[in-house]
Motif scaffolding. Structure first.
Motif, PDB file in Angstrom:
ATOM      1  N   GLN A  28       0.999  -1.022   0.151  1.00 32.50           N
ATOM      2  CA  GLN A  28      -0.060   0.043  -0.059  1.00 32.50           C
ATOM      3  C   GLN A  28       0.847   1.207  -0.024  1.00 32.50           C
ATOM      4  O   GLN A  28       0.596   2.277  -0.763  1.00 32.50           O
ATOM      5  CB  GLN A  28      -0.820   0.107   1.004  1.00 32.50           C
ATOM      6  CG  GLN A  28      -1.952   1.092   1.256  1.00 32.50           C
ATOM      7  CD  GLN A  28      -2.727   1.206   2.470  1.00 32.50           C
ATOM      8  OE1 GLN A  28      -2.041   1.219   3.658  1.00 32.50           O
ATOM      9  NE2 GLN A  28      -3.955   1.282   2.350  1.00 32.50           N
ATOM     10  N   ASP A  29       1.970   1.169   0.897  1.00 29.99           N
ATOM     11  CA  ASP A  29       2.975   2.621   0.726  1.00 29.99           C
ATOM     12  C   ASP A  29       3.467   2.568  -0.662  1.00 29.99           C
ATOM     13  O   ASP A  29       3.648   3.530  -1.117  1.00 29.99           O
ATOM     14  CB  ASP A  29       4.088   2.103   1.686  1.00 29.99           C
ATOM     15  CG  ASP A  29       3.533   1.997   3.333  1.00 29.99           C
ATOM     16  OD1 ASP A  29       2.442   2.515   3.415  1.00 29.99           O
ATOM     17  OD2 ASP A  29       4.227   1.589   4.047  1.00 29.99           O
ATOM     18  N   PHE A  91       2.371   9.624   4.151  1.00 26.23           N
ATOM     19  CA  PHE A  91       2.063   9.789   2.683  1.00 26.23           C
ATOM     20  C   PHE A  91       2.723  10.755   2.315  1.00 26.23           C
ATOM     21  O   PHE A  91       3.348  10.774   1.115  1.00 26.23           O
ATOM     22  CB  PHE A  91       0.738   9.711   2.488  1.00 26.23           C
ATOM     23  CG  PHE A  91       0.059   8.370   2.511  1.00 26.23           C
ATOM     24  CD1 PHE A  91       0.756   7.285   3.050  1.00 26.23           C
ATOM     25  CD2 PHE A  91      -1.139   8.203   1.852  1.00 26.23           C
ATOM     26  CE1 PHE A  91      -0.019   5.983   3.141  1.00 26.23           C
ATOM     27  CE2 PHE A  91      -1.994   6.957   1.865  1.00 26.23           C
ATOM     28  CZ  PHE A  91      -1.166   5.961   2.476  1.00 26.23           C
ATOM     29  N   THR A  92       2.658  12.305   2.768  1.00 29.29           N
ATOM     30  CA  THR A  92       3.459  13.316   2.336  1.00 29.29           C
ATOM     31  C   THR A  92       4.831  13.037   1.984  1.00 29.29           C
ATOM     32  O   THR A  92       5.539  13.563   1.254  1.00 29.29           O
ATOM     33  CB  THR A  92       3.192  14.548   3.172  1.00 29.29           C
ATOM     34  OG1 THR A  92       1.838  14.689   3.414  1.00 29.29           O
ATOM     35  CG2 THR A  92       3.786  15.692   2.833  1.00 29.29           C
ATOM     36  N   SER A  93       5.438  12.334   3.083  1.00 32.68           N
ATOM     37  CA  SER A  93       7.109  11.917   3.064  1.00 32.68           C
ATOM     38  C   SER A  93       7.366  11.184   1.837  1.00 32.68           C
ATOM     39  O   SER A  93       8.403  11.603   1.404  1.00 32.68           O
ATOM     40  CB  SER A  93       7.374  11.448   4.490  1.00 32.68           C
ATOM     41  OG  SER A  93       6.866   9.858   4.527  1.00 32.68           O
ATOM     42  N   VAL A 250      12.030  -4.079   5.393  1.00 29.37           N
ATOM     43  CA  VAL A 250      12.579  -4.733   4.285  1.00 29.37           C
ATOM     44  C   VAL A 250      11.738  -4.790   3.405  1.00 29.37           C
ATOM     45  O   VAL A 250      12.306  -4.653   2.130  1.00 29.37           O
ATOM     46  CB  VAL A 250      12.668  -6.456   4.720  1.00 29.37           C
ATOM     47  CG1 VAL A 250      13.350  -7.353   3.963  1.00 29.37           C
ATOM     48  CG2 VAL A 250      13.603  -6.621   6.359  1.00 29.37           C
ATOM     49  N   PHE A 251      10.349  -4.930   3.362  1.00 24.05           N
ATOM     50  CA  PHE A 251       9.676  -4.790   2.236  1.00 24.05           C
ATOM     51  C   PHE A 251       9.741  -3.745   1.662  1.00 24.05           C
ATOM     52  O   PHE A 251       9.653  -3.442   0.365  1.00 24.05           O
ATOM     53  CB  PHE A 251       8.144  -5.409   2.738  1.00 24.05           C
ATOM     54  CG  PHE A 251       7.802  -6.782   2.958  1.00 24.05           C
ATOM     55  CD1 PHE A 251       8.182  -7.534   2.021  1.00 24.05           C
ATOM     56  CD2 PHE A 251       7.154  -7.023   4.087  1.00 24.05           C
ATOM     57  CE1 PHE A 251       7.885  -8.951   2.337  1.00 24.05           C
ATOM     58  CE2 PHE A 251       6.799  -8.484   4.488  1.00 24.05           C
ATOM     59  CZ  PHE A 251       7.040  -9.169   3.445  1.00 24.05           C
ATOM     60  N   GLY A 252       9.723  -2.487   2.414  1.00 18.81           N
ATOM     61  CA  GLY A 252      10.025  -1.130   1.869  1.00 18.81           C
ATOM     62  C   GLY A 252      11.111  -0.992   0.966  1.00 18.81           C
ATOM     63  O   GLY A 252      11.065  -0.547  -0.095  1.00 18.81           O
TER      64      GLY A 252
END
Length: 293
Positions: A28-29, A91-93, A250-252
């Motif tokens: 989602q990110d 989300f803004t970052s 890790v996923f990020g």
């Protein structure tokens, strides 16, 4: 022979659910970061809350009056505002920072929870856990690097998101014995959707046809993830899962490289390791304290 779902142990079921949840949140990110390249952050936040709220209301419509009943309306509103603020900052970052940077700094949230538990809930926090918090903050400063040529005030956005999220968790901890999980979940969804709906018209950008499906279903990942967390926590103690949530970092890193060709700096990796290590150490100390009490 392969085990059926019913034959799996409660721990295996719960860990599977939490791992899938972390995977959903990280994806989602990544989708949010892609959307924010073309749309204002508040519009992406609105899409997340609006779709999640719609699905939630449809599912509980037959007994929505019962779910809406609360004895802590002010705290519900404050708690929901904290989560909305955390989502907006996070989300803004994503518009300005690497996914790995955002996720690494956001891992400060468990450390902030420990600190806020001392100041707000008056829980005892020993010197070792304060040392863990200090080392975690040092890790965040390694990533933010104030005063360096690469420094940007946007680096403080995920730290703000972590603080808001920790405040949300403190409120949730207080309400967990007072309210049903469905009530807490409904208020966070609806209040976030209302706030976003008030703010979004001023910066609305028409949604391109190829992005329409993404906007429509964007919040479903969050809703499904929260549902899996609720199911997992019914099976086994919630504190057991704290170390698994760090896998979101890790996923990020993976999604950042896979979708955006992002490679984090060595200081980001080192700072992230320090934050995660501090978080796991504090988690270990808290579990040990509970076992001895």
């Amino acid at each position: 022979m392969k085990k059926t779902l019913k034959e799996l142990s409660p721990t295996t079921k719960s860990v599977s659910l939490i791992l899938f949840t972390v995977f959903l949140f990280s994806l989602q990110d990544a989708i949010a970061k892609q959307l924010i390249n073309d749309y204002p952050p508040i519009q992406v936040v609105w899409a997340r809350y609006a779709s999640q709220s719609l699905v939630t209301i449809l599912l509980i419509l037959p007994f929505i009056r019962k779910v809406l009943t609360t004895r802590n309306i002010k705290l519900q509103l404050v708690r929901s505002t904290f989560l909305f603020s955390a989502t907006f900052c996070f989300f803004t970052s994503l518009k300005y920072l690497l996914l790995a940077e955002v996720n690494a700094i956001f891992q400060l949230a468990p450390l902030f929870v420990t600190a806020l538990s001392f100041f707000i809930l008056r829980e005892d926090v020993g010197a070792r856990r304060w040392a863990g918090i200090l080392f975690g903050i040092m890790g965040a400063l390694m990533i933010i690097r104030p005063g360096s040529p690469n420094f940007s005030f946007h680096m403080f956005l995920p730290a703000g998101a972590a603080l808001f999220y920790a405040s949300y968790l403190i409120c949730t901890k207080y309400l967990s014995s007072e309210e049903a999980a469905s009530t807490n979940f409904l208020y966070t969804s609806v209040v976030g959707a209302v706030i976003a709906s008030i703010l979004v018209p001023a910066s609305w950008v028409p949604v391109a046809l190829p992005d329409l499906l993404t906007f429509t279903t964007f919040g479903l990942m969050g809703a499904l993830g929260h549902f899996f967390i609720i199911v997992a926590f019914r099976i086994i103690d919630a504190s057991f899962f704290a170390p698994f949530t760090y896998l979101q970092l890790v996923f990020g890193c993976f999604w950042g490289y896979y979708f955006f060709y992002e490679i984090p700096s060595y200081l980001t990796v080192l700072g992230g390791v320090l934050i995660v290590t501090s978080g796991i150490y504090i988690w270990h100390r808290e579990r040990k304290r509970k076992l001895n009490s």
